[in-house]
Write a protein that holds these residues in place. Structure first.
Motif, PDB file in Angstrom:
ATOM      1  N   GLU A  48       2.687  16.988  38.945  1.00 34.45           N
ATOM      2  CA  GLU A  48       1.344  17.330  38.500  1.00 34.45           C
ATOM      3  C   GLU A  48       0.599  17.910  39.691  1.00 34.45           C
ATOM      4  N   VAL A  63      -1.586  21.906  36.351  1.00 33.69           N
ATOM      5  CA  VAL A  63      -0.387  22.077  35.536  1.00 33.69           C
ATOM      6  C   VAL A  63       0.452  20.819  35.681  1.00 33.69           C
ATOM      7  N   ARG A  64       1.268  20.569  34.663  1.00 34.50           N
ATOM      8  CA  ARG A  64       2.127  19.390  34.662  1.00 34.50           C
ATOM      9  C   ARG A  64       3.488  19.745  34.083  1.00 34.50           C
ATOM     10  N   PHE A  65       4.520  19.270  34.777  1.00 31.63           N
ATOM     11  CA  PHE A  65       5.876  19.362  34.256  1.00 31.63           C
ATOM     12  C   PHE A  65       6.469  17.964  34.259  1.00 31.63           C
ATOM     13  N   TYR A  66       7.111  17.597  33.147  1.00 31.97           N
ATOM     14  CA  TYR A  66       7.688  16.258  33.036  1.00 31.97           C
ATOM     15  C   TYR A  66       9.002  16.356  32.277  1.00 31.97           C
ATOM     16  N   ARG A  67      10.044  15.778  32.870  1.00 25.70           N
ATOM     17  CA  ARG A  67      11.347  15.729  32.205  1.00 25.70           C
ATOM     18  C   ARG A  67      11.781  14.281  32.128  1.00 25.70           C
ATOM     19  N   ILE A  74      10.961  17.001  27.289  1.00 26.11           N
ATOM     20  CA  ILE A  74      10.368  17.922  28.253  1.00 26.11           C
ATOM     21  C   ILE A  74       8.920  18.150  27.852  1.00 26.11           C
ATOM     22  N   ASN A  75       8.047  18.096  28.840  1.00 25.38           N
ATOM     23  CA  ASN A  75       6.626  18.309  28.602  1.00 25.38           C
ATOM     24  C   ASN A  75       6.088  19.317  29.617  1.00 25.38           C
ATOM     25  N   LEU A  76       5.489  20.387  29.130  1.00 21.22           N
ATOM     26  CA  LEU A  76       4.795  21.368  29.955  1.00 21.22           C
ATOM     27  C   LEU A  76       3.341  21.382  29.521  1.00 21.22           C
ATOM     28  N   GLU A  93      -0.431  22.152  25.506  1.00 21.27           N
ATOM     29  CA  GLU A  93       0.753  21.297  25.600  1.00 21.27           C
ATOM     30  C   GLU A  93       1.956  21.940  24.897  1.00 21.27           C
ATOM     31  N   ARG A  94       3.102  21.750  25.508  1.00 21.49           N
ATOM     32  CA  ARG A  94       4.375  22.021  24.835  1.00 21.49           C
ATOM     33  C   ARG A  94       5.237  20.785  25.000  1.00 21.49           C
ATOM     34  N   ASN A 101       3.884  22.913  19.942  1.00 21.45           N
ATOM     35  CA  ASN A 101       2.901  23.538  20.815  1.00 21.45           C
ATOM     36  C   ASN A 101       1.523  23.296  20.209  1.00 21.45           C
TER      37      ASN A 101
END
Length: 794
Positions: free
Chosen positions: A404, A424-428, A464-466, A489-490, A525
Motif C-alpha cells: 500500500e 494504490v494497493r495491491f494484495y495477493r 487478488i485485489n487491486l 476496486e478490482r 470491478n
C-alpha cells in the motif's frame, strides 16, 4: 548531536505543556531556508552569516496560526527555543487527548491519512486502568460506543468486536491492522483476525467507523488500527517488565527493550510476551507466546526506513458449548474434552517514509503473512454425545503479500490549509484449506490420518485485489470544510479443489461416497464514493457529517465448508450498502468532553443464517444465504466530566465520571422470506451502556466500570431457542469491574502495581452462541476473577 559550525539550532515546543512539536514548517528570512521539525521538535539552519533573521513557524495541518520570532545571530553555533502560543485549531484538526484516559479523536490530517469529518476514536491503553495483560476488550474499548463484544475466548486470545449491528465474529467486519498493515487471515476472502497485539505493547488504538471504506478497504465496520510502541526516544536503552497473576491459573509475563542510537538516527523496539491459564471451566486451558521486533533508521533528514516482524502462536483447549437447559441450570462444566485450537501467525513489514518536500510525504508499506489455524475435535451438535470416534480436523494456511503506497500533499487553498491524499494497493492472498479425519485420542494431535487424502475436502483459495483511492480536504471557510473521496476496486476470488459427498443409512453405515471436483472464479470491478462535511462551532468543538459506500465480498467459508451444522447457498451474492454519520463532538473548558452522534447503516443482500431441517435425516442445520436487506439506525454518545476540575479547580486530583451509550434499531426489509421480513437483525443489542468513574491523586489511581448489554437474538429468524442451542436469545447482562493502581517514579526507573476484580458481582452470563468452534452452543463468559500486576521500567 548536531555538528558545531555556522548554524542556528533549536526546539519548537507547545508553550502550554512544554511538549516538542514535530511536523512544523519553519522558514528563515533572509536566506529562504525551509525546515520541517523532526522528532523532539528539533530544527537546524546552516551556513549563516552574522545578522538579524526572522523565523516563521506554520503548521501544515492547521494546528496553529503562523508565528514568528526574530533573532540576532552573532555567528558560530547558536541554540534557541521557539515556543508556540495561542494555538487556534482549524476545523477537525484537534486531538482531544486526556492523559488520564478521556475522550479523544483523530486529527483531520494524521501522518499520511485523512480523518476529517469522520467518526473516529483514539484509545491509549497506558492511560486506562484495565487488565491489559489479558487483553480485556470490555475495558480497552470502554470509550467506544455501539460495540458488541464477544467474551468467549479465555485470556483475550482473540478480539471479537462488532460495531453498529455487525457480527463480532473475530472482528471480521472491521479492517484490523497493526501499524497500518493488514493482520487478518485474508483481507477479502477470510477477514478474520486470529492475532491481537498485546495491549501492553500498544501505544494507541485508532478506530474509524464505516467511512474508512474509502482509504482502508470496502468493509462496513471501518478500521481498527493498533499502533505499537517504539523504543525510547531519549536514551539508547530502556527496559520494561510486567508480571501479572490472576484467577484460574492465569499468568502473564511481558518484557520489552528499546531505545534510540546512532546519533538519534535509529530506533529499535522488541518484546516477548508469554501467558497461560487454566480457564474457569475444565478443558479450557491455553498457552500463548508473542514476539515482536521493529527497527527504523533515518537515511537522511527526509528518508526513514523500517522493518518489523511479529511471531505469535497459541494452543487452546475448547470446552465446547452448552444447551439452554445446561446453562439455565448453572452448569459450569464441559461435555467436550477432545476439542483443540491452534494458531501460528507470522507477520512482516518493510516501510519507507519519504518527505518529497516540506509539504509532500510519501509512505510505502510492504507486508506479508504466513499463518495457520487448526481446529480439531468432534463437530457434532451439542445435543449429541461425542461418539469418541475419529475427530474432524480443519486446517487453514495463509500466505499473503501486499503493498500500500500513499502520498499526502498539503497546500493552501484560497489562503486556507488543504490536503490531498492518493494511494494504490495491491494484495495477493493464497489460502489453502483442508478438512479431514484425525485421531480418536484426547490430545492435541493435529495430523490427518491420511495426509495425502484428508478425507472430506481440500481447496485452494487464491485472491487478488487491486485498488486506487483519493480524498481531498477543502477548508472552504474558517469554519466549514468538505472531504470528498473515491475508491476503485478490482477483486478476484477463486476456489479450486474437491469435496466428498457421503450418505449413511439409519444405522450409520456408509452407503454412498462420491468425490466432487469444483472450481469457481469470481471477478468484480466497482466504484465506492463518499463525502464528508464539518462545521467548527468553536475552537474545541465541531459538527460533522459523512456518507460513504461499502462493499463486502463473499468469503472463502461462504464458498465451501463441510460441517453437519452448516451449509452454504450455491448462489450467494456479495453485499453492498453505505454508512451515514451526523455528530457533534468537542471539549468544554478542561473538564468536559463529549461526542454525540446518530448513524444509518444500510446493508443490501445481507448474508445470514437460516435454520432448516435436512430432508434425509431430519437433523437441523444452518443455511447461509442472502436473506434480506437490513437497515441499522441508531444513536451513540460518549461523555466525561471531571468533577475535581469543574467544582474544585484541583490541579493534582482527578475525579471523572464517564458514560458510553448506544441505542440501535436494526430491522430486516425486502425479504422474499416472510420469516425474516421486519425481524430484528441478529447480534444487535438494542441498548448498550457503560459508565463509571476514574480517580487519580498523586501516585494512586482507581477505576470502577459498569456495563449493561440488552438482550438480543443470535439468528435472523429471531428464534427464542432451538434444540441445538445455536439459535436463541442472548439474555441481557450487567457487569461491574473495579481496579486500583499505584506508581512511583525516580530519575532512572519507575515502579508500578495494579490490582483489580473483573465481573465483581460474579454474573453468570454469555455473549455468544457458537455455530462451530469453540462450541457449538452457548459459550459462557468468565466468572469473577482477580488479577495483580507489578511492573518495572528502567
Amino acid at each position: 548531536h548536531l555538528p558545531l559550525h555556522a548554524q542556528v539550532t533549536g526546539t519548537v515546543f507547545d508553550a502550554r505543556n512544554k511538549k516538542p512539536l514535530n511536523n512544523v514548517t519553519l522558514s528563515l528570512l533572509p536566506g529562504n531556508q525551509l525546515y520541517n521539525t523532526q522528532k523532539k521538535g528539533r530544527f537546524r539552519f546552516e551556513d549563516l552569516s552574522p545578522g538579524v533573521y526572522q523565523i516563521t513557524a506554520t503548521s501544515p495541518d492547521g494546528r496553529f496560526d503562523a508565528q514568528s520570532i526574530q533573532i540576532d545571530y552573532p555567528g558560530g553555533a547558536q541554540e534557541i527555543a521557539f515556543p508556540i502560543r495561542n494555538i487556534t485549531y482549524m476545523l477537525a484538526t484537534q486531538v482531544i487527548v486526556d492523559e488520564y484516559g478521556g475522550s479523544a479523536y483523530l486529527r483531520s490530517v494524521e501522518g499520511v491519512a485523512l480523518y476529517s469529518t469522520r467518526k473516529t476514536e483514539l484509545i491509549r491503553p497506558d492511560s486506562l486502568l484495565a487488565n491489559t495483560a489479558a487483553n480485556n476488550a470490555r475495558r480497552l474499548f470502554v470509550r467506544v460506543p455501539g460495540l458488541n463484544i464477544w467474551e468467549s475466548d479465555a485470556g483475550g486470545l482473540q478480539l471479537g468486536i462488532g460495531g453498529r449491528g455487525l457480527s463480532p465474529n473475530r472482528s471480521s467486519n472491521f479492517n484490523v491492522r497493526q501499524n497500518g498493515y493488514d493482520i487478518a487471515g485474508d483481507a477479502l476472502g477470510y477477514p478474520e483476525s486470529y492475532y491481537t497485539p498485546p495491549a501492553e505493547a500498544i501505544e494507541r488504538i485508532e478506530v474509524v467507523r464505516g467511512a474508512a471504506s474509502l482509504q482502508y478497504g470496502t468493509q462496513f465496520g471501518g478500521l481498527v488500527n493498533f499502533l505499537l510502541k517504539n523504543g525510547a526516544d531519549d536514551k539508547p536503552f530502556a527496559f520494561t517488565t510486567r508480571q501479572t497473576a490472576g484467577s484460574f491459573g492465569f499468568f502473564n509475563t511481558f518484557n520489552s527493550v528499546g531505545g534510540t542510537v546512532l546519533n538519534d538516527k535509529a530506533n529499535y523496539y522488541g518484546l516477548i510476551q508469554h501467558r497461560r491459564g487454566n480457564g474457569w471451566r475444565v478443558n479450557s486451558g491455553f498457552e500463548q507466546t508473542t514476539g515482536y521486533i521493529s527497527l527504523s533508521a533515518s537515511l537522511s533528514s527526509r528518508v526513514r526506513l523500517g522493518v518489523e516482524y511479529t511471531r505469535m502462536g497459541y494452543l487452546a483447549q475448547q470446552a465446547g458449548g452448552l444447551t439452554d437447559a445446561m446453562f439455565e441450570s448453572g452448569f459450569k462444566g464441559s461435555i467436550r474434552d477432545r476439542n483443540w485450537f491452534k494458531v501460528n501467525w507470522n507477520l512482516g513489514a518493510l516501510t519507507a517514509d519519504i518527505e518529497l518536500s516540506e509539504k509532500t510525504r510519501l509512505n510505502v508499506r510492504n507486508f506479508g503473512l504466513l499463518g495457520s489455524r487448526k481446529a480439531l475435535g468432534f463437530l457434532g451438535q451439542i445435543n449429541r454425545v461425542d461418539d469418541l470416534g475419529n475427530r474432524d480436523l480443519i486446517n487453514a494456511e495463509f500466505n499473503n503479500l501486499g503493498n500500500e503506497t500513499r502520498i499526502l500533499h498539503r497546500y493552501s487553498f484560497h489562503g486556507r490549509p488543504a490536503a490531498f491524499l492518493a494511494g494504490v494497493r495491491f494484495y495477493r492472498g493464497n489460502t489453502r484449506m483442508q478438512q479431514g479425519f484425525a485421531s480418536d485420542s484426547n490430545d492435541a494431535d493435529f495430523n490427518y490420518l491420511d495426509p495425502v487424502n484428508p478425507g472430506q475436502s481440500e481447496f485452494a483459495f487464491p485472491s487478488i485485489n487491486l485498488a486506487g483511492f483519493a480524498e481531498h480536504l477543502f477548508n472552504l471557510t474558517d469554519r466549514f470544510s468538505i472531504t470528498p473521496g473515491i475508491r476503485v476496486e478490482r477483486i478476484t476470488t477463486s476456489s479450486d479443489g474437491y469435496y466428498y459427498q457421503r450418505a449413511y443409512d439409519l444405522a450409520g453405515n456408509l452407503i454412498l461416497e462420491e468425490r466432487l471436483d469444483e472450481q469457481k472464479d469470481l471477478k468484480r470491478n466497482f466504484l465506492l464514493m463518499g463525502l464528508g462535511a464539518g462545521y467548527r462551532c468553536g475552537k474545541t468543538s465541531e459538527v460533522y457529517a459523512n456518507w460513504s459506500q461499502n462493499y463486502r465480498a463473499i468469503t472463502f467459508t461462504d464458498l465451501r465448508v463441510l460441517n453437519p451444522n452448516f451449509r452454504v447457498d450455491e448462489n450467494l451474492k456479495d453485499e453492498r450498502g453505505f454508512n451515514m454519520d451526523l455528530g457533534w463532538r468537542g471539549k468544554a473548558s478542561n473538564w468536559f468532553s463529549f461526542d454525540f452522534s446518530a448513524f444509518l447503516l444500510r446493508y443490501n443482500d445481507r448474508i445470514g443464517n437460516v435454520l432448516k431441517t435436512d430432508s434425509t435425516d431430519f437433523n437441523l442445520y444452518r443455511f447461509r444465504t442472502n436473506i434480506a436487506d437490513a437497515t441499522n439506525l441508531g444513536m451513540e454518545w460518549y461523555a466525561e466530566v471531571d468533577l475535581a476540575q469543574a467544582i474544585f479547580k484541583a490541579e493534582k486530583t482527578r475525579f471523572s465520571l464517564f458514560s458510553n451509550f448506544s441505542f440501535i434499531r436494526a430491522k430486516y426489509t425486502d425479504s422474499e422470506e416472510p420469516a425474516f421480513d421486519g425481524k430484528d437483525v441478529e447480534l444487535v443489542p438494542p441498548v448498550a451502556l457503560k459508565g463509571g468513574f476514574n480517580f487519580k491523586r498523586g501516585a494512586w489511581r482507581g477505576n470502577a466500570q459498569y456495563s449493561y448489554t440488552a438482550g438480543h437474538f443470535s439468528d435472523a429468524t429471531n428464534a427464542s431457542r432451538s434444540p441445538t442451542s445455536v439459535e436463541g436469545i442472548i439474555p441481557a447482562y450487567m457487569l461491574v469491574d473495579i481496579s486500583a493502581g499505584w506508581e512511583k517514579k525516580w530519575d532512572n526507573f519507575r515502579l508500578e502495581a495494579e490490582a483489580g476484580i473483573q465481573n465483581l458481582l460474579n454474573e453468570y452470563y454469555f455473549t455468544r452462541r457458537a455455530t462451530g468452534y469453540p462450541g457449538p452452543g452457548i459459550i459462557p463468559s468468565d466468572l469473577r476473577n482477580i488479577y495483580l500486576s507489578v511492573g518495572l521500567q528502567l
